[in-house]
Design a protein around this motif. Structure first.
Motif, PDB file in Angstrom:
ATOM      1  N   SER A   1      -9.119   3.305  -0.181  1.00 37.59           N
ATOM      2  CA  SER A   1     -10.460   3.637   0.326  1.00 37.59           C
ATOM      3  C   SER A   1     -11.489   3.526  -0.791  1.00 37.59           C
ATOM      4  O   SER A   1     -11.197   3.763  -1.967  1.00 37.59           O
ATOM      5  CB  SER A   1     -10.465   5.057   0.890  1.00 37.59           C
ATOM      6  OG  SER A   1      -9.600   5.171   1.997  1.00 37.59           O
TER       7      SER A   1
ATOM      8  N   ASP B   1      -6.077   7.166   2.067  1.00 33.88           N
ATOM      9  CA  ASP B   1      -5.379   6.085   1.389  1.00 33.88           C
ATOM     10  C   ASP B   1      -6.063   5.741   0.070  1.00 33.88           C
ATOM     11  O   ASP B   1      -7.290   5.807  -0.052  1.00 33.88           O
ATOM     12  CB  ASP B   1      -5.345   4.860   2.299  1.00 33.88           C
ATOM     13  CG  ASP B   1      -4.625   3.695   1.656  1.00 33.88           C
ATOM     14  OD1 ASP B   1      -3.411   3.814   1.454  1.00 33.88           O
ATOM     15  OD2 ASP B   1      -5.287   2.684   1.345  1.00 33.88           O
ATOM     16  N   SER B   2      -5.263   5.354  -0.910  1.00 28.77           N
ATOM     17  CA  SER B   2      -5.799   5.037  -2.236  1.00 28.77           C
ATOM     18  C   SER B   2      -6.696   3.802  -2.220  1.00 28.77           C
ATOM     19  O   SER B   2      -7.458   3.577  -3.152  1.00 28.77           O
ATOM     20  CB  SER B   2      -4.643   4.828  -3.222  1.00 28.77           C
ATOM     21  OG  SER B   2      -3.806   3.770  -2.789  1.00 28.77           O
TER      22      SER B   2
ATOM     23  N   GLU C   1       0.823  10.986   7.889  1.00 32.43           N
ATOM     24  CA  GLU C   1       2.129  10.960   7.251  1.00 32.43           C
ATOM     25  C   GLU C   1       3.232  11.464   8.177  1.00 32.43           C
ATOM     26  O   GLU C   1       4.262  10.837   8.324  1.00 32.43           O
ATOM     27  CB  GLU C   1       2.099  11.812   5.979  1.00 32.43           C
ATOM     28  CG  GLU C   1       1.117  11.308   4.940  1.00 32.43           C
ATOM     29  CD  GLU C   1       1.016  12.239   3.763  1.00 32.43           C
ATOM     30  OE1 GLU C   1       1.264  13.465   3.947  1.00 32.43           O
ATOM     31  OE2 GLU C   1       0.700  11.782   2.664  1.00 32.43           O
TER      32      GLU C   1
ATOM     33  N   LYS D   1      -1.462   3.777   9.741  1.00 29.98           N
ATOM     34  CA  LYS D   1      -2.725   3.702   9.032  1.00 29.98           C
ATOM     35  C   LYS D   1      -3.816   3.314  10.023  1.00 29.98           C
ATOM     36  O   LYS D   1      -3.641   2.467  10.869  1.00 29.98           O
ATOM     37  CB  LYS D   1      -2.665   2.673   7.907  1.00 29.98           C
ATOM     38  CG  LYS D   1      -3.986   2.503   7.189  1.00 29.98           C
ATOM     39  CD  LYS D   1      -3.873   1.523   6.068  1.00 29.98           C
ATOM     40  CE  LYS D   1      -3.086   2.139   4.952  1.00 29.98           C
ATOM     41  NZ  LYS D   1      -2.942   1.228   3.832  1.00 29.98           N
TER      42      LYS D   1
ATOM     43  N   THR E   1      -7.239   6.349   6.353  1.00 32.99           N
ATOM     44  CA  THR E   1      -6.413   7.549   6.247  1.00 32.99           C
ATOM     45  C   THR E   1      -5.038   7.268   6.817  1.00 32.99           C
ATOM     46  O   THR E   1      -4.875   6.385   7.662  1.00 32.99           O
ATOM     47  CB  THR E   1      -7.051   8.742   6.995  1.00 32.99           C
ATOM     48  OG1 THR E   1      -6.297   9.930   6.732  1.00 32.99           O
ATOM     49  CG2 THR E   1      -7.089   8.506   8.500  1.00 32.99           C
ATOM     50  N   VAL E   2      -4.062   7.984   6.346  1.00 30.62           N
ATOM     51  CA  VAL E   2      -2.678   7.779   6.749  1.00 30.62           C
ATOM     52  C   VAL E   2      -2.134   9.057   7.371  1.00 30.62           C
ATOM     53  O   VAL E   2      -2.183  10.114   6.762  1.00 30.62           O
ATOM     54  CB  VAL E   2      -1.793   7.408   5.534  1.00 30.62           C
ATOM     55  CG1 VAL E   2      -0.367   7.157   5.984  1.00 30.62           C
ATOM     56  CG2 VAL E   2      -2.348   6.201   4.829  1.00 30.62           C
TER      57      VAL E   2
ATOM     58  N   LEU F   1       0.814  -1.201   0.000  1.00 34.61           N
ATOM     59  CA  LEU F   1       0.000   0.000   0.000  1.00 34.61           C
ATOM     60  C   LEU F   1       0.853   1.259   0.000  1.00 34.61           C
ATOM     61  O   LEU F   1       1.870   1.327   0.668  1.00 34.61           O
ATOM     62  CB  LEU F   1      -0.933   0.021   1.216  1.00 34.61           C
ATOM     63  CG  LEU F   1      -2.047  -1.030   1.222  1.00 34.61           C
ATOM     64  CD1 LEU F   1      -2.865  -0.910   2.488  1.00 34.61           C
ATOM     65  CD2 LEU F   1      -2.944  -0.879   0.005  1.00 34.61           C
TER      66      LEU F   1
ATOM     67  N   CYS G   1       1.440  -0.124   9.588  1.00 36.70           N
ATOM     68  CA  CYS G   1       1.397   1.205   9.011  1.00 36.70           C
ATOM     69  C   CYS G   1       0.075   1.865   9.329  1.00 36.70           C
ATOM     70  O   CYS G   1      -0.945   1.199   9.316  1.00 36.70           O
ATOM     71  CB  CYS G   1       1.584   1.165   7.517  1.00 36.70           C
ATOM     72  SG  CYS G   1       1.673   2.783   6.766  1.00 36.70           S
TER      73      CYS G   1
ATOM     74  N   THR H   1       1.430   4.322   1.435  1.00 37.63           N
ATOM     75  CA  THR H   1       1.128   5.120   2.608  1.00 37.63           C
ATOM     76  C   THR H   1       2.414   5.408   3.346  1.00 37.63           C
ATOM     77  O   THR H   1       3.476   4.973   2.941  1.00 37.63           O
ATOM     78  CB  THR H   1       0.146   4.385   3.553  1.00 37.63           C
ATOM     79  OG1 THR H   1       0.684   3.111   3.861  1.00 37.63           O
ATOM     80  CG2 THR H   1      -1.215   4.222   2.916  1.00 37.63           C
TER      81      THR H   1
ATOM     82  N   SER I   1      -1.963  14.320   7.093  1.00 39.20           N
ATOM     83  CA  SER I   1      -2.556  13.037   6.741  1.00 39.20           C
ATOM     84  C   SER I   1      -3.144  13.104   5.337  1.00 39.20           C
ATOM     85  O   SER I   1      -3.373  14.183   4.794  1.00 39.20           O
ATOM     86  CB  SER I   1      -3.655  12.655   7.738  1.00 39.20           C
ATOM     87  OG  SER I   1      -4.722  13.582   7.677  1.00 39.20           O
TER      88      SER I   1
ATOM     89  N   SER J   1      -8.203   2.548  10.007  1.00 41.44           N
ATOM     90  CA  SER J   1      -9.320   2.324   9.095  1.00 41.44           C
ATOM     91  C   SER J   1     -10.631   2.282   9.851  1.00 41.44           C
ATOM     92  O   SER J   1     -10.685   1.939  11.021  1.00 41.44           O
ATOM     93  CB  SER J   1      -9.128   1.025   8.327  1.00 41.44           C
ATOM     94  OG  SER J   1      -9.219  -0.075   9.201  1.00 41.44           O
TER      95      SER J   1
END
Length: 214
Positions: free
Chosen positions: A174, A171-172, A184, A12, A181-182, A6, A214, A8, A168, A14
């Motif tokens: 989703s 995330d791709s 960062e 992470k 969401t990440v 992933l 992550c 990110t 943040s 969720s």
């Protein structure tokens, strides 16, 4: 190092949405844990990947190719379990230095934990080639990288991400029913303790769950 697909960065979280077609976010609430810096402590150190590279392409923490870009700039490390902490150590910052090899500069350099080293001793840094060479005296980076396992000193330090406190992105992975969401960058003295999500038009905060690694 353990692969991770992933795209990110550090942590992470969720939350499963099975009641809506889309998520219209209003805000994220990020809580951090306080920590206190320790004195210098001993650890082992090795390096992996290209001699002047960033180790793996992201590694177990899911950074992807961001490890070679600013603000990380290849100054990263995989950690033994003491540092990796089953993913909770991703993004923590340390200063490391070596003094016991004639090629060592004795000056500390700052690295970020971005990967896991499952085959390492618990208290061990498996540095990128760039970070390992940065501990060397001028002109002796290659000599230091040929030294094998080094005994180094480390200390936990605050992360400094060029004025960014917390950043943040979504995330791709989703989709309509799954939101991730990440976080960062988590600068300063905190570890992430919790992330909460608030939907647009609502007042209540929804706790998010951490995904390991992550």
């Amino acid at each position: 190092m353990a692969p991770f697909s992933l795209l990110t960065l550090i942590f992470k979280f969720s939350l499963l949405f099975n009641f809506c077609r889309c998520v219209n976010l209003r805000n994220l609430n990020v809580s951090v844990l306080k920590w206190e810096s320790n004195n210098w402590s001993p650890a082992g150190a090795t390096w992996y990947g290209p001699p002047t590279g960033a180790g793996s392409e992201g590694g177990a923490c899911g950074y992807g190719d961001a490890v070679s870009q600013k603000p990380f700039s290849s100054m990263v490390s995989a950690g033994g379990q003491y540092f990796y902490q089953s993913g909770k150590g991703c993004g923590e910052c340390f200063q490391v230095k070596c003094t016991e090899n004639e090629a060592c500069s004795g000056k500390p350099v700052t690295v970020v934990i971005t990967d896991e080293c499952p085959s390492c001793d618990s208290v061990h840094f498996d540095l990128s080639g760039t970070a390992f060479g940065a501990m060397a005296a001028p002109g002796k980076a290659d000599q230091l990288r040929n030294a094998g396992v080094l005994q180094i000193q480390y200390t936990r330090v605050k992360c400094n991400y060029l004025g960014v406190t917390v950043a943040s992105h979504v995330d791709s992975g989703s989709n309509t029913y799954f939101f991730a969401t990440v976080v960062e960058f988590d600068a300063g003295e905190g570890d992430l303790a919790a992330v909460e999500l608030q939907q647009n038009g609502q007042d209540n905060w929804l706790p998010m769950q951490r995904l390991l690694g992550c």
